[in-house]
Motif scaffolding. Structure first.
Motif, PDB file in Angstrom:
ATOM      1  N   HIS A  43     124.294  73.355   5.672  1.00 16.23           N
ATOM      2  CA  HIS A  43     123.253  74.154   6.307  1.00 16.23           C
ATOM      3  C   HIS A  43     122.076  74.265   5.342  1.00 16.23           C
ATOM      4  O   HIS A  43     122.275  74.332   4.120  1.00 16.23           O
ATOM      5  CB  HIS A  43     123.766  75.553   6.657  1.00 16.23           C
ATOM      6  N   PRO A  44     120.831  74.283   5.856  1.00 15.84           N
ATOM      7  CA  PRO A  44     119.663  74.389   4.983  1.00 15.84           C
ATOM      8  C   PRO A  44     119.699  75.632   4.106  1.00 15.84           C
ATOM      9  O   PRO A  44     120.065  76.723   4.555  1.00 15.84           O
ATOM     10  CB  PRO A  44     118.496  74.449   5.969  1.00 15.84           C
ATOM     11  N   LEU A  45     119.272  75.458   2.846  1.00 19.93           N
ATOM     12  CA  LEU A  45     119.237  76.564   1.900  1.00 19.93           C
ATOM     13  C   LEU A  45     117.820  77.073   1.660  1.00 19.93           C
ATOM     14  O   LEU A  45     117.600  77.950   0.824  1.00 19.93           O
ATOM     15  CB  LEU A  45     119.856  76.131   0.568  1.00 19.93           C
ATOM     16  N   ALA A  46     116.855  76.525   2.381  1.00 22.26           N
ATOM     17  CA  ALA A  46     115.480  76.992   2.317  1.00 22.26           C
ATOM     18  C   ALA A  46     114.896  76.909   3.720  1.00 22.26           C
ATOM     19  O   ALA A  46     115.406  76.190   4.576  1.00 22.26           O
ATOM     20  CB  ALA A  46     114.660  76.154   1.340  1.00 22.26           C
ATOM     21  N   GLY A  47     113.833  77.665   3.956  1.00 21.56           N
ATOM     22  CA  GLY A  47     113.203  77.656   5.261  1.00 21.56           C
ATOM     23  C   GLY A  47     113.614  78.841   6.105  1.00 21.56           C
ATOM     24  O   GLY A  47     114.312  79.762   5.650  1.00 21.56           O
ATOM     25  N   THR A  48     113.226  78.800   7.362  1.00 18.38           N
ATOM     26  CA  THR A  48     113.373  79.967   8.236  1.00 18.38           C
ATOM     27  C   THR A  48     114.806  80.284   8.618  1.00 18.38           C
ATOM     28  O   THR A  48     115.095  81.398   9.050  1.00 18.38           O
ATOM     29  CB  THR A  48     112.547  79.772   9.520  1.00 18.38           C
ATOM     30  N   VAL A  49     115.715  79.316   8.497  1.00 20.59           N
ATOM     31  CA  VAL A  49     117.103  79.570   8.902  1.00 20.59           C
ATOM     32  C   VAL A  49     118.040  79.672   7.699  1.00 20.59           C
ATOM     33  O   VAL A  49     119.265  79.742   7.862  1.00 20.59           O
ATOM     34  CB  VAL A  49     117.620  78.483   9.877  1.00 20.59           C
ATOM     35  N   ALA A  50     117.483  79.690   6.479  1.00 23.16           N
ATOM     36  CA  ALA A  50     118.319  79.714   5.275  1.00 23.16           C
ATOM     37  C   ALA A  50     119.155  80.977   5.176  1.00 23.16           C
ATOM     38  O   ALA A  50     120.213  80.980   4.538  1.00 23.16           O
ATOM     39  CB  ALA A  50     117.452  79.567   4.034  1.00 23.16           C
ATOM     40  N   ASP A  51     118.693  82.067   5.808  1.00 21.14           N
ATOM     41  CA  ASP A  51     119.444  83.314   5.723  1.00 21.14           C
ATOM     42  C   ASP A  51     120.808  83.216   6.392  1.00 21.14           C
ATOM     43  O   ASP A  51     121.698  84.031   6.136  1.00 21.14           O
ATOM     44  CB  ASP A  51     118.644  84.457   6.359  1.00 21.14           C
ATOM     45  N   LYS A  52     120.999  82.210   7.243  1.00 15.84           N
ATOM     46  CA  LYS A  52     122.286  82.038   7.921  1.00 15.84           C
ATOM     47  C   LYS A  52     123.306  81.289   7.062  1.00 15.84           C
ATOM     48  O   LYS A  52     124.504  81.281   7.357  1.00 15.84           O
ATOM     49  CB  LYS A  52     122.092  81.268   9.232  1.00 15.84           C
ATOM     50  N   ALA A  53     122.829  80.632   5.984  1.00 13.45           N
ATOM     51  CA  ALA A  53     123.696  79.746   5.211  1.00 13.45           C
ATOM     52  C   ALA A  53     124.970  80.406   4.686  1.00 13.45           C
ATOM     53  O   ALA A  53     126.056  79.820   4.787  1.00 13.45           O
ATOM     54  CB  ALA A  53     122.908  79.117   4.061  1.00 13.45           C
ATOM     55  N   PRO A  54     124.919  81.615   4.110  1.00 13.39           N
ATOM     56  CA  PRO A  54     126.163  82.188   3.572  1.00 13.39           C
ATOM     57  C   PRO A  54     127.263  82.339   4.625  1.00 13.39           C
ATOM     58  O   PRO A  54     128.438  82.063   4.334  1.00 13.39           O
ATOM     59  CB  PRO A  54     125.714  83.548   3.030  1.00 13.39           C
ATOM     60  N   THR A  55     126.903  82.767   5.825  1.00 14.05           N
ATOM     61  CA  THR A  55     127.937  82.948   6.854  1.00 14.05           C
ATOM     62  C   THR A  55     128.306  81.625   7.516  1.00 14.05           C
ATOM     63  O   THR A  55     129.473  81.396   7.826  1.00 14.05           O
ATOM     64  CB  THR A  55     127.466  83.948   7.920  1.00 14.05           C
ATOM     65  N   VAL A  56     127.319  80.751   7.737  1.00 17.54           N
ATOM     66  CA  VAL A  56     127.613  79.461   8.357  1.00 17.54           C
ATOM     67  C   VAL A  56     128.570  78.656   7.488  1.00 17.54           C
ATOM     68  O   VAL A  56     129.572  78.103   7.970  1.00 17.54           O
ATOM     69  CB  VAL A  56     126.312  78.680   8.619  1.00 17.54           C
ATOM     70  N   LEU A  57     128.271  78.592   6.170  1.00 14.56           N
ATOM     71  CA  LEU A  57     129.141  77.811   5.288  1.00 14.56           C
ATOM     72  C   LEU A  57     130.507  78.455   5.128  1.00 14.56           C
ATOM     73  O   LEU A  57     131.530  77.760   5.060  1.00 14.56           O
ATOM     74  CB  LEU A  57     128.477  77.618   3.928  1.00 14.56           C
ATOM     75  N   LYS A  58     130.571  79.772   5.070  1.00 18.60           N
ATOM     76  CA  LYS A  58     131.875  80.431   4.984  1.00 18.60           C
ATOM     77  C   LYS A  58     132.709  80.101   6.223  1.00 18.60           C
ATOM     78  O   LYS A  58     133.913  79.802   6.115  1.00 18.60           O
ATOM     79  CB  LYS A  58     131.718  81.946   4.854  1.00 18.60           C
ATOM     80  N   ALA A  59     132.077  80.141   7.391  1.00 16.67           N
ATOM     81  CA  ALA A  59     132.811  79.856   8.620  1.00 16.67           C
ATOM     82  C   ALA A  59     133.266  78.405   8.676  1.00 16.67           C
ATOM     83  O   ALA A  59     134.335  78.101   9.229  1.00 16.67           O
ATOM     84  CB  ALA A  59     131.940  80.193   9.826  1.00 16.67           C
ATOM     85  N   MET A  60     132.480  77.501   8.123  1.00 15.16           N
ATOM     86  CA  MET A  60     132.881  76.091   8.096  1.00 15.16           C
ATOM     87  C   MET A  60     134.075  75.881   7.166  1.00 15.16           C
ATOM     88  O   MET A  60     135.043  75.196   7.520  1.00 15.16           O
ATOM     89  CB  MET A  60     131.709  75.208   7.690  1.00 15.16           C
ATOM     90  N   TYR A  61     134.013  76.470   5.973  1.00 10.76           N
ATOM     91  CA  TYR A  61     135.157  76.346   5.069  1.00 10.76           C
ATOM     92  C   TYR A  61     136.396  77.016   5.661  1.00 10.76           C
ATOM     93  O   TYR A  61     137.527  76.521   5.513  1.00 10.76           O
ATOM     94  CB  TYR A  61     134.821  76.934   3.703  1.00 10.76           C
TER      95      TYR A  61
END
Length: 621
Positions: free
Chosen positions: A370-388
């Motif tokens: 998931h992108p770590l910069a830009g307008t959707v970067a705030d979702k990265a911590p939860t998106v990546l946790k859910a993927m793992y």
């Protein structure tokens, strides 16, 4: 690459005097005692058996790591992941010690491997092999990938908004493609289905126009033969297999053709040809890690297409089912307004497990992120946790403790991506000296690398270490029944706890406290090599507690011949560590909880937690 993804990721040396791995009874078995103490792995190559990766000791192996790296897409280092072997070594060590990885998908470039038609550049292959060797010597297994996105950089004008990678200039010059244009495109992945030049070039490749596919296959065979010949037998044992083609797509379907019939009539025959090239190059004992149609498992219904190699029959041990997953809704910024939650992707990753099982082979998710910069970067911590979470188990945390037997196999996966040059590139986009890219990944505005170099040249993580450096069962002696890991990673100042220990196990909950924990259940297979779990840096030996039917231990000892629970270095000499659990039976259900939440627990607490876990395991499996 997160394409239309609306883009709108040993040294088996038990340094305590290895004279053979311990057994429950405390005496080393003959087979275990022969495990080498001077190789970066256990001395064996991986094969595919019963839908799992298996090592030479019969253990189920889980591959976890990263793509190395998107730098290969760029011209600044001539299609190589690294500017030098020294940089590769810095990256490999950090990947092991900071990122917890035991494997990488290693990107290669057709454009640089065959810059002139019919002439393989052995200097490029030599440099790529030298960089690959660094990872192998660090105890990191490798599977190479001939990478492409939007077919080729040479399709794009020097003033284009976008670029591609993959095919060499001569392959583009062979045809007369229309001037590239994506029309109204907000995200680079839209070029796949909207850019006429990209679509036509992809179509030509799959139909072998101008002999393009034949040329690619010949280069692939020479590449594999070179790698085989220039790695030692021990190093080559660490090469898992080969990913023939990144994110295949038809370009354009012919009249009456569907995504499924395209897979059947064009994609699968290509894989069969590639498989034959592997055999001819000396890779006959390694699987082809074949990707389905790019849009097979998209999570936006309008993009999803029928596929998954449905008509390929039983793939068996010669192929691995390989796919990618990005949350296109989250990346879009408009189709998912909030954050990811517990169990967000269990259905998507469950489909991967089911498709691989139906095909009779192992699965690997060779890209997710998931992108770590830009307008959707705030979702990265939860998106990546859910993927793992969904790689670990097909159950959400709220369901795991009540039905662990349906947890499913632990999936192998490679996060996109691991690029130490993140934010420090010097890429002339499409060769344009007026468009020098330095930020992010320097490729179509992407920024997904989990790592970067700080001002001192030291590799540092760009994501929460609790998320990336994880407990996972890297080698299970027998068959995995269930696994879960609560990483307690953070979303800003919020600790994400999606799988708390239930109140019905008060002593276990007290032992874990607010710490991280992993819980593995496995059924022994009669092998003598130990079950291994990776221990993150957040699990120093002095803070690690293990509760198992094999025994209990706080601050597990280094290997001796008298205990079935031990901590030891990971192979490769990078300083990372693992937990070794040894049984000597067959068909017996075992469990092991490993946590860093306890401080000097008493024997009474350990015993009580063990009793609770024993009763729970007996009643739920």
């Amino acid at each position: 690459m997160p394409n239309i993804r609306a883009r709108l990721l040993v040294v088996l040396v038990v340094l305590c005097g290895l004279c053979g791995f311990l057994t429950v009874a405390g005496s080393p078995s003959a087979t275990a005692a022969t495990l080498p103490d001077s190789l970066p792995f256990d001395g064996t190559a991986l094969t595919v058996s019963n839908g799992r990766f298996v090592d030479g000791n019969g253990r189920e192996v889980v591959l976890r790591g990263y793509n190395v790296s998107g730098e290969t897409k760029l011209a600044e280092n001539n299609g190589l992941p690294f500017a030098s072997v020294a940089d590769a070594r810095k990256s490999a060590t950090a990947l092991r010690t900071l990122g917890g990885g035991n494997s990488v998908r290693f990107l290669l470039s057709w454009a640089y491997a065959e810059p002139v038609r019919g002439q393989v550049d052995t200097a490029y292959l030599a440099a790529a092999t030298d960089q690959m060797r660094v990872f192998l010597d660090a105890g990191i297994r490798v599977y190479p990938d001939f990478h492409q996105d939007l077919y080729s950089r040479w399709l794009f004008d020097d003033d284009s908004w976008y670029t591609g990678d993959g095919a060499p200039k001569w392959a583009v010059d062979a045809a007369s493609y229309p001037d590239e244009s994506c029309g109204i495109c907000l995200f680079w992945g839209q070029n796949i289905t909207q850019n006429g030049a990209v679509k036509a070039a992809q179509y030509d490749f799959w139909h072998n126009a101008y002999g393009l596919q034949d040329a690619f296959l010949a280069t692939a065979q020479q590449t594999m033969a070179y790698v085989r010949q220039h790695l030692s037998a021990e190093e080559f044992a660490g090469v898992v297999g080969f990913d023939p083609y990144n994110e295949p797509y038809a370009g354009t379907y012919t009249s009456g053709q569907t995504s499924r019939t395209w897979e059947r009539d064009l994609l699968w025959p290509f894989y069969v040809k590639f498989r034959a090239r592997m055999d001819a190059a000396g890779w006959q004992d390694k699987p082809a890690m074949v990707e389905a149609n790019l849009f097979w498992n998209a999570n936006i219904d309008s993009q999803k297409q029928e596929g998954g190699l449905l008509d390929a029959g039983t793939l068996g041990s010669r192929y691995v089912f390989n796919t990618h997953f990005y949350d296109q809704k989250a990346i879009s910024g408009i189709l998912m307004w909030g954050k990811a939650a517990d169990g967000q992707y269990v259905t998507d990753f469950g489909a991967i497990r089911d498709r691989a099982a139906a095909a009779g082979t192992a699965a690997v998710v060779s890209e997710f992120g998931h992108p770590l910069a830009g307008t959707v970067a705030d979702k990265a911590p939860t998106v990546l946790k859910a993927m793992y979470q969904s790689l670990d188990s097909r159950l959400k945390g709220a369901s795991w403790w009540s039905s662990p037997a349906t947890s499913g196999p632990v999936l192998s996966g490679s996060q996109w991506q691991w690029d130490i040059y993140n934010g420090r590139h010097h890429e002339l986009m499409n060769g344009n000296a007026g468009k020098v890219l330095t930020s992010g990944d320097a490729w179509n505005d992407e920024d997904l690398s989990a790592v970067r170099l700080d001002d001192s040249g030291t590799a540092v993580l760009r994501q929460d270490a609790r998320l990336l450096d994880r407990v996972y069962p890297s080698a299970t002696s027998g068959s995995t029944v269930a696994f879960s890991y609560e990483d307690r990673s953070r979303d800003g100042s919020t600790t994400l706890t999606w799988n708390p220990v239930p109140g019905s196990l008060p002593n276990v909950a007290n032992l874990v406290g607010s710490g991280q924990y992993g819980l593995l259940l496995w059924r022994s297979g009669g092998g003598s090599a130990p079950t291994e779990l990776h221990l993150p840096a957040s699990f120093p030996t002095s803070s690690t507690t293990v509760v198992s039917d094999l025994g209990t231990a706080h601050a597990p000892p280094a290997y001796t011949s008298t205990t079935p629970i031990a901590a030891a270095p990971e192979p490769g000499g990078t300083g990372s560590r693992r937990l070794l659990l040894t049984d000597q039976d067959s068909g017996v259900l075992h469990y092991a909880l490993v946590t860093n939440g306890a401080t000097s627990p008493s024997s009474a607490v350990l015993s009580a937690a063990r009793s609770e876990l024993a009763a729970w395991a007996a009643s739920h499996t």
